[in-house]
Design a protein around this motif. Structure first.
Motif, PDB file in Angstrom:
ATOM      1  N   PRO A 107       0.840  -1.203   0.000  1.00  0.00           N
ATOM      2  CA  PRO A 107       0.000   0.000   0.000  1.00  0.00           C
ATOM      3  C   PRO A 107       0.878   1.258   0.000  1.00  0.00           C
ATOM      4  O   PRO A 107       2.063   1.208   0.343  1.00  0.00           O
ATOM      5  CB  PRO A 107      -0.795  -0.123   1.304  1.00  0.00           C
ATOM      6  CG  PRO A 107      -0.733  -1.561   1.662  1.00  0.00           C
ATOM      7  CD  PRO A 107       0.593  -2.056   1.170  1.00  0.00           C
ATOM      8  N   ASP A 108       0.280   2.371  -0.370  1.00  0.00           N
ATOM      9  CA  ASP A 108       1.029   3.624  -0.473  1.00  0.00           C
ATOM     10  C   ASP A 108       1.020   4.443   0.800  1.00  0.00           C
ATOM     11  O   ASP A 108       1.853   5.338   0.977  1.00  0.00           O
ATOM     12  CB  ASP A 108       0.461   4.474  -1.609  1.00  0.00           C
ATOM     13  CG  ASP A 108       0.515   3.737  -2.928  1.00  0.00           C
ATOM     14  OD1 ASP A 108       1.627   3.439  -3.392  1.00  0.00           O
ATOM     15  OD2 ASP A 108      -0.560   3.428  -3.485  1.00  0.00           O
ATOM     16  N   GLY A 109       0.064   4.171   1.676  1.00  0.00           N
ATOM     17  CA  GLY A 109      -0.046   4.944   2.902  1.00  0.00           C
ATOM     18  C   GLY A 109      -0.835   4.181   3.934  1.00  0.00           C
ATOM     19  O   GLY A 109      -1.497   3.184   3.637  1.00  0.00           O
ATOM     20  N   GLU A 110      -0.735   4.655   5.184  1.00  0.00           N
ATOM     21  CA  GLU A 110      -1.382   3.983   6.302  1.00  0.00           C
ATOM     22  C   GLU A 110      -2.620   4.743   6.761  1.00  0.00           C
ATOM     23  O   GLU A 110      -2.678   5.971   6.691  1.00  0.00           O
ATOM     24  CB  GLU A 110      -0.412   3.854   7.481  1.00  0.00           C
ATOM     25  CG  GLU A 110       0.789   2.972   7.185  1.00  0.00           C
ATOM     26  CD  GLU A 110       1.677   2.786   8.400  1.00  0.00           C
ATOM     27  OE1 GLU A 110       1.446   3.461   9.441  1.00  0.00           O
ATOM     28  OE2 GLU A 110       2.599   1.953   8.321  1.00  0.00           O
ATOM     29  N   GLN A 115      -7.812   9.361  12.165  1.00  0.00           N
ATOM     30  CA  GLN A 115      -7.355  10.099  10.978  1.00  0.00           C
ATOM     31  C   GLN A 115      -8.553  10.651  10.214  1.00  0.00           C
ATOM     32  O   GLN A 115      -9.616  10.022  10.145  1.00  0.00           O
ATOM     33  CB  GLN A 115      -6.556   9.144  10.099  1.00  0.00           C
ATOM     34  CG  GLN A 115      -6.037   9.724   8.786  1.00  0.00           C
ATOM     35  CD  GLN A 115      -5.243   8.683   8.012  1.00  0.00           C
ATOM     36  OE1 GLN A 115      -4.838   7.664   8.557  1.00  0.00           O
ATOM     37  NE2 GLN A 115      -5.032   8.934   6.743  1.00  0.00           N
ATOM     38  N   ILE A 116      -8.384  11.827   9.639  1.00  0.00           N
ATOM     39  CA  ILE A 116      -9.427  12.442   8.818  1.00  0.00           C
ATOM     40  C   ILE A 116      -9.013  12.356   7.349  1.00  0.00           C
ATOM     41  O   ILE A 116      -7.920  12.796   6.980  1.00  0.00           O
ATOM     42  CB  ILE A 116      -9.655  13.916   9.187  1.00  0.00           C
ATOM     43  CG1 ILE A 116     -10.010  14.061  10.675  1.00  0.00           C
ATOM     44  CG2 ILE A 116     -10.733  14.532   8.299  1.00  0.00           C
ATOM     45  CD1 ILE A 116     -11.340  13.482  11.052  1.00  0.00           C
ATOM     46  N   LEU A 124     -14.151  12.353   6.405  1.00  0.00           N
ATOM     47  CA  LEU A 124     -14.432  10.987   6.834  1.00  0.00           C
ATOM     48  C   LEU A 124     -13.423  10.631   7.921  1.00  0.00           C
ATOM     49  O   LEU A 124     -12.205  10.716   7.697  1.00  0.00           O
ATOM     50  CB  LEU A 124     -14.324   9.999   5.672  1.00  0.00           C
ATOM     51  CG  LEU A 124     -15.312  10.198   4.522  1.00  0.00           C
ATOM     52  CD1 LEU A 124     -14.693  11.037   3.420  1.00  0.00           C
ATOM     53  CD2 LEU A 124     -15.766   8.856   3.964  1.00  0.00           C
ATOM     54  N   THR A 125     -13.922  10.241   9.078  1.00  0.00           N
ATOM     55  CA  THR A 125     -13.068   9.879  10.200  1.00  0.00           C
ATOM     56  C   THR A 125     -12.835   8.374  10.204  1.00  0.00           C
ATOM     57  O   THR A 125     -13.786   7.587  10.129  1.00  0.00           O
ATOM     58  CB  THR A 125     -13.697  10.303  11.534  1.00  0.00           C
ATOM     59  OG1 THR A 125     -13.897  11.719  11.522  1.00  0.00           O
ATOM     60  CG2 THR A 125     -12.804   9.931  12.707  1.00  0.00           C
ATOM     61  N   ALA A 141     -18.767   9.573   8.145  1.00  0.00           N
ATOM     62  CA  ALA A 141     -18.951  10.858   7.479  1.00  0.00           C
ATOM     63  C   ALA A 141     -20.206  11.524   8.038  1.00  0.00           C
ATOM     64  O   ALA A 141     -21.297  11.377   7.477  1.00  0.00           O
ATOM     65  CB  ALA A 141     -19.073  10.674   5.972  1.00  0.00           C
ATOM     66  N   PRO A 142     -20.091  12.258   9.154  1.00  0.00           N
ATOM     67  CA  PRO A 142     -21.287  12.839   9.776  1.00  0.00           C
ATOM     68  C   PRO A 142     -22.028  13.800   8.862  1.00  0.00           C
ATOM     69  O   PRO A 142     -23.258  13.896   8.931  1.00  0.00           O
ATOM     70  CB  PRO A 142     -20.744  13.539  11.025  1.00  0.00           C
ATOM     71  CG  PRO A 142     -19.278  13.695  10.793  1.00  0.00           C
ATOM     72  CD  PRO A 142     -18.873  12.545   9.930  1.00  0.00           C
TER      73      PRO A 142
END
Length: 205
Positions: A107-110, A115-116, A124-125, A141-142
């Motif tokens: 994957p490219d990121g964690e 995290q938002i 999106l939290t 996503a409130p």
């Protein structure tokens, strides 16, 4: 806070095979696209990168977010990334599962709890909800009145925990502590099958 003008949720269903522990099952997966006419993110790139790219309709794909790394949720992620240039984001606790499907492509990121992820003015939290898989996450996503639950919570109760890397008491704790505390009217958009609401699932957990 109101959602940004034009922000919406698009949905398509893709079909393929789920494989784990030596078994295989034909499955239909929900792929969720959150965004507006200019940009979007994909939640769970399942089975068919071409169909997902077509559903984007030329919008800029900001990220491919994986709710967990079972093969049926990530099998099309590298191909979709190749088509769009979008990074693939996964919670690091699911790397062992990811490597079963994509041993040569990380994957490219964690993703991390709290995290938002923002797209088209919508936040999106990330909620870490282990149990179905160690690195399973939901995305709340409130502004859209929605939580994307992957395979953590379905219409009718918790996701499956009978296979490797899963644990039933853990998923129940995740659901009770992280999801059933959300507003009861929050729409639950799942990894498979029909949507439901937080309130409707309280009796099933």
């Amino acid at each position: 806070m109101a959602a940004a003008p034009g922000a919406r949720i698009d949905h398509l269903v893709t079909s393929g095979t789920f494989r784990l522990d030596g078994g295989s099952w034909d499955v239909d997966n929900n792929v969720w696209i959150v965004g507006d006419d200019a940009e979007a993110l994909v939640i769970d790139a399942a089975h068919d990168a071409t169909a997902i790219a077509e559903a984007l309709g030329g919008r800029t794909l900001r990220a491919i977010v994986c709710t967990h790394a079972h093969n049926d949720h990530v099998d099309a992620a590298p191909a979709l990334s190749e088509l769009t240039g979008a990074p693939i984001l996964l919670h690091p606790d699911d790397l062992p599962l990811w490597k079963m499907t994509h041993p040569d492509r990380a994957p490219d990121g964690e993703l991390a709890d709290g995290q938002i992820v923002t797209v088209a003015g919508v936040q999106l939290t990330v909620l870490h909800t282990p149990g179905h898989a160690p690195g399973a996450v939901c995305l709340y996503a409130p502004e859209l009145g929605t939580v994307f639950t992957g395979d953590t919570l379905f219409q009718g109760g918790p996701g499956a925990t009978g296979r490797s890397f899963s644990d039933h008491p853990t998923i129940v704790r995740s659901i009770k502590e992280r999801l059933l505390t959300l507003p009861l009217e929050t729409e639950v958009r799942t990894g498979h099958g029909d949507s439901t609401t937080v309130g409707a699932e309280i009796p099933h957990v």
